[in-house]
Each structure stands twice: as structure tokens, then as C-alpha cells.
Design an enzyme around this catalytic site. Structure first.
Site, PDB file in Angstrom:
ATOM      1  N   TYR A  74       0.847  -1.200   0.000  1.00 10.19           N
ATOM      2  CA  TYR A  74       0.000   0.000   0.000  1.00 10.19           C
ATOM      3  C   TYR A  74       0.878   1.245   0.000  1.00 10.19           C
ATOM      4  O   TYR A  74       1.759   1.385   0.818  1.00 10.19           O
ATOM      5  CB  TYR A  74      -0.920   0.014   1.217  1.00 10.19           C
ATOM      6  CG  TYR A  74      -1.932   1.129   1.200  1.00 10.19           C
ATOM      7  CD1 TYR A  74      -3.075   1.027   0.431  1.00 10.19           C
ATOM      8  CD2 TYR A  74      -1.753   2.270   1.960  1.00 10.19           C
ATOM      9  CE1 TYR A  74      -4.013   2.041   0.398  1.00 10.19           C
ATOM     10  CE2 TYR A  74      -2.684   3.297   1.940  1.00 10.19           C
ATOM     11  CZ  TYR A  74      -3.814   3.181   1.168  1.00 10.19           C
ATOM     12  OH  TYR A  74      -4.743   4.174   1.138  1.00 10.19           O
ATOM     13  N   GLY A  75       0.566   2.162  -0.885  1.00  7.08           N
ATOM     14  CA  GLY A  75       1.248   3.457  -0.899  1.00  7.08           C
ATOM     15  C   GLY A  75       2.528   3.424  -1.573  1.00  7.08           C
ATOM     16  O   GLY A  75       3.514   3.657  -1.787  1.00  7.08           O
TER      17      GLY A  75
END
Length: 75
Positions: A74-75
């Protein structure tokens, strides 16, 4: 069923609270496949600080972004 009895453990000095004063939490220690790294643990009930409240949760959803975070993507 009525309300859960209040935990009085905070008034004692015993190191380990009784089971009724604990909450279940799904946690992980390192990223990976959610099926392999997630585990359910009994943790002490958090004590709210000044200006905070403790909310009783009966269920909580898992979002796709949560799974990506657990996988380290994520990210």
C-alpha cells in the site's frame, strides 16, 4: 443480553487482567500474505485518555486497502 459488566481490574495491582477485561484484536507483526501473518490475540482493554472515549466494537470491516497494507503493497 444486557450490558457487559465493567472491568474493575484497573483498580487492582495484579499484572495480568482477567479474561473479562481483555479485548480480541487481529494483528500482524510483519508484512506478508494475510492468511499467513494475521493472528487473533487477547489484549488488555485500552484505557481512554483525557477527552477520549472507549467504544465497544461488535464487528469491523476489512477494506481492500487494509489487505494491501498487510501485504506491504500500500502506498
Amino acid at each position: 443480553p444486557g450490558p457487559t459488566p465493567r472491568c474493575r481490574h484497573r483498580m487492582t495491582r495484579t499484572p495480568d487482567p482477567p479474561r473479562s477485561c481483555r479485548v480480541k484484536a487481529v494483528v500482524f507483526d510483519h508484512p506478508g500474505d494475510p492468511a499467513a501473518v494475521l493472528s487473533v490475540r487477547d489484549l488488555p482493554t485500552p484505557t481512554p485518555g483525557r477527552g477520549e472515549v472507549l467504544v465497544r466494537m461488535l464487528a469491523s470491516p476489512v477494506n481492500p486497502s487494509d489487505l494491501l497494507y498487510i501485504e506491504g503493497r500500500y502506498g
